[in-house]
Motif scaffolding. Structure first.
Motif, PDB file in Angstrom:
ATOM      1  N   ASN A 143     -12.366  10.312   1.600  1.00 19.26           N
ATOM      2  CA  ASN A 143     -13.325  10.410   2.715  1.00 19.26           C
ATOM      3  C   ASN A 143     -14.401  11.461   2.430  1.00 19.26           C
ATOM      4  OD1 ASN A 143     -14.183   9.662   5.373  1.00 19.26           O
ATOM      5  ND2 ASN A 143     -13.148  11.432   6.258  1.00 19.26           N
ATOM      6  N   LEU A 144     -14.767  11.608   1.165  1.00 18.35           N
ATOM      7  CA  LEU A 144     -15.612  12.729   0.730  1.00 18.35           C
ATOM      8  C   LEU A 144     -16.972  12.796   1.413  1.00 18.35           C
ATOM      9  CD1 LEU A 144     -15.966  15.201  -1.025  1.00 18.35           C
ATOM     10  CD2 LEU A 144     -16.597  13.705  -2.930  1.00 18.35           C
ATOM     11  N   PRO A 145     -17.769  11.721   1.481  1.00 17.85           N
ATOM     12  CA  PRO A 145     -19.088  11.859   2.117  1.00 17.85           C
ATOM     13  C   PRO A 145     -19.006  12.337   3.568  1.00 17.85           C
ATOM     14  CG  PRO A 145     -18.991   9.821   0.868  1.00 17.85           C
ATOM     15  CD  PRO A 145     -17.585  10.367   0.921  1.00 17.85           C
ATOM     16  N   ALA A 146     -18.032  11.809   4.323  1.00 21.12           N
ATOM     17  CA  ALA A 146     -17.879  12.216   5.724  1.00 21.12           C
ATOM     18  C   ALA A 146     -17.444  13.669   5.825  1.00 21.12           C
ATOM     19  CB  ALA A 146     -16.878  11.310   6.435  1.00 21.12           C
ATOM     20  N   VAL A 147     -16.604  14.100   4.898  1.00 20.25           N
ATOM     21  CA  VAL A 147     -16.152  15.496   4.885  1.00 20.25           C
ATOM     22  C   VAL A 147     -17.328  16.437   4.629  1.00 20.25           C
ATOM     23  CG1 VAL A 147     -14.806  17.176   3.551  1.00 20.25           C
ATOM     24  CG2 VAL A 147     -13.761  15.018   4.254  1.00 20.25           C
ATOM     25  N   LEU A 148     -18.148  16.113   3.658  1.00 21.62           N
ATOM     26  CA  LEU A 148     -19.299  16.970   3.345  1.00 21.62           C
ATOM     27  C   LEU A 148     -20.299  17.018   4.497  1.00 21.62           C
ATOM     28  CD1 LEU A 148     -19.895  15.984  -0.394  1.00 21.62           C
ATOM     29  CD2 LEU A 148     -18.699  17.994   0.516  1.00 21.62           C
ATOM     30  N   LYS A 149     -20.504  15.887   5.144  1.00 23.34           N
ATOM     31  CA  LYS A 149     -21.406  15.841   6.301  1.00 23.34           C
ATOM     32  C   LYS A 149     -20.850  16.713   7.430  1.00 23.34           C
ATOM     33  CE  LYS A 149     -23.666  12.556   9.438  1.00 23.34           C
ATOM     34  NZ  LYS A 149     -23.819  11.116   9.781  1.00 23.34           N
ATOM     35  N   ALA A 150     -19.544  16.640   7.649  1.00 23.76           N
ATOM     36  CA  ALA A 150     -18.913  17.433   8.710  1.00 23.76           C
ATOM     37  C   ALA A 150     -18.985  18.922   8.410  1.00 23.76           C
ATOM     38  CB  ALA A 150     -17.463  17.000   8.869  1.00 23.76           C
ATOM     39  N   ILE A 151     -18.823  19.289   7.160  1.00 19.77           N
ATOM     40  CA  ILE A 151     -18.914  20.702   6.777  1.00 19.77           C
ATOM     41  C   ILE A 151     -20.313  21.234   7.073  1.00 19.77           C
ATOM     42  CG2 ILE A 151     -18.928  22.278   4.790  1.00 19.77           C
ATOM     43  CD1 ILE A 151     -16.571  20.658   3.660  1.00 19.77           C
ATOM     44  N   ARG A 152     -21.327  20.421   6.789  1.00 22.97           N
ATOM     45  CA  ARG A 152     -22.701  20.856   7.094  1.00 22.97           C
ATOM     46  C   ARG A 152     -22.903  21.038   8.598  1.00 22.97           C
ATOM     47  NH1 ARG A 152     -23.837  17.187   2.775  1.00 22.97           N
ATOM     48  NH2 ARG A 152     -24.302  15.473   4.221  1.00 22.97           N
ATOM     49  N   ARG A 153     -22.149  20.291   9.409  1.00 23.84           N
ATOM     50  CA  ARG A 153     -22.229  20.451  10.870  1.00 23.84           C
ATOM     51  C   ARG A 153     -21.450  21.673  11.343  1.00 23.84           C
ATOM     52  NH1 ARG A 153     -20.744  14.816  11.252  1.00 23.84           N
ATOM     53  NH2 ARG A 153     -18.674  15.551  11.894  1.00 23.84           N
ATOM     54  N   GLY A 154     -20.590  22.215  10.481  1.00 28.09           N
ATOM     55  CA  GLY A 154     -19.776  23.354  10.866  1.00 28.09           C
ATOM     56  C   GLY A 154     -18.424  22.973  11.423  1.00 28.09           C
ATOM     57  N   ASP A 155     -17.912  21.780  11.066  1.00 33.43           N
ATOM     58  CA  ASP A 155     -16.626  21.312  11.578  1.00 33.43           C
ATOM     59  C   ASP A 155     -15.460  21.794  10.711  1.00 33.43           C
ATOM     60  OD1 ASP A 155     -18.013  19.948  13.501  1.00 33.43           O
ATOM     61  OD2 ASP A 155     -17.857  17.984  12.526  1.00 33.43           O
ATOM     62  N   VAL A 156     -14.331  21.983  11.362  1.00 28.79           N
ATOM     63  CA  VAL A 156     -13.079  22.270  10.658  1.00 28.79           C
ATOM     64  C   VAL A 156     -12.580  20.982  10.007  1.00 28.79           C
ATOM     65  CG1 VAL A 156     -10.639  22.867  11.007  1.00 28.79           C
ATOM     66  CG2 VAL A 156     -12.432  24.203  12.128  1.00 28.79           C
ATOM     67  N   VAL A 157     -12.000  21.092   8.818  1.00 29.32           N
ATOM     68  CA  VAL A 157     -11.491  19.933   8.083  1.00 29.32           C
ATOM     69  C   VAL A 157      -9.963  19.962   8.076  1.00 29.32           C
ATOM     70  CG1 VAL A 157     -11.423  18.743   5.855  1.00 29.32           C
ATOM     71  CG2 VAL A 157     -13.537  19.875   6.606  1.00 29.32           C
ATOM     72  N   HIS A 158      -9.355  18.812   8.372  1.00 23.45           N
ATOM     73  CA  HIS A 158      -7.901  18.659   8.286  1.00 23.45           C
ATOM     74  C   HIS A 158      -7.553  18.083   6.920  1.00 23.45           C
ATOM     75  CE1 HIS A 158      -6.815  19.265  12.629  1.00 23.45           C
ATOM     76  NE2 HIS A 158      -8.133  19.139  12.703  1.00 23.45           N
TER      77      HIS A 158
END
Length: 216
Positions: A70-85
């Motif tokens: 799920n790499l592209p979605a993870v990178l996009k979420a990190i740019r938003r400042g989201d915590v990753v599970h």
């Protein structure tokens, strides 16, 4: 048991892409009907779409061990400042994704994570590491979770890191998917004590991985 009664059925395919969303390989999950004694009722194979000049074929391509699920979605979420599970398996990650969480995994199985995979999460504000509860070999899940954290720390990660596991005693709900299927929420997961987790992880050996069904 006669092997003629043993049958592998494809259950699903997990797509692994690069950061731009280009498909690099698929991990194929099979269910095994009538498994042999001491054989797990599931197994996995890899499909490389670039093999044989683009026809595709079974096998893991070079460079696969640097990618996260799920790499592209993870990178996009990190740019938003989201915590990753960060889970131990793709099935667990998918269950979290269905519920609106940002989740990822590695394809190799327990205790095979690489530093390159962890590096994708370097700029995340926080990472929740899910611990699998292997009933007879609890050190396997504990060591895998500790290994994921250690890679992040050694990279200089400055975000928060939290360990969580499914509710209930060892031998009950094993992983994220079990926890959610039982009707519990992510917030109801047990927050693990890092000191106890590392004490358990210290008992790990490659033999424990094999006993738990991780052949390689």
């Amino acid at each position: 048991m006669n092997d003629t009664a043993r049958r592998m059925r494809e259950v699903c395919r997990y797509d692994f892409t690069d950061e731009r969303g280009r498909l690099i390989f698929q991990k194929i999950r099979y269910a095994i009907d009538n498994p042999r004694p001491n054989e797990r009722p599931k197994t996995f194979r890899y499909f490389d779409p670039g093999k044989y000049g683009g026809i595709g074929g079974l096998g893991k391509p070079a460079g696969a061990d640097r990618l996260l699920y799920n790499l592209p979605a993870v990178l996009k979420a990190i740019r938003r400042g989201d915590v990753v599970h960060w889970t131990e398996g793709e099935k667990d990650a998918d269950e979290l994704i269905k519920r609106g969480y940002v989740a990822t995994s590695v394809h190799q199985g327990a205790n095979k994570v690489t530093r390159e995979q962890a590096a994708w999460l370097f700029e995340a504000p926080g990472v929740v590491i899910w611990v699998d509860k292997d009933e007879d070999t609890p050190e396997v899940g504990a060591h895998d979770a500790a290994m994921r954290r250690d890679h992040l720390v050694q990279l200089g990660f400055t975000g928060t890191i939290e360990f969580r596991r499914a509710r209930g005693p060892w031998g009950g709900l094993k992983d994220v998917a079990d926890h959610l299927a039982a009707g519990y929420t992510v917030e109801q997961a047990v927050v693990c004590n890092p000191f106890r987790l590392y004490a358990c992880a210290a008992r790990w050996s490659s033999n424990a991985n094999r006993r738990a069904g991780y052949a390689r």
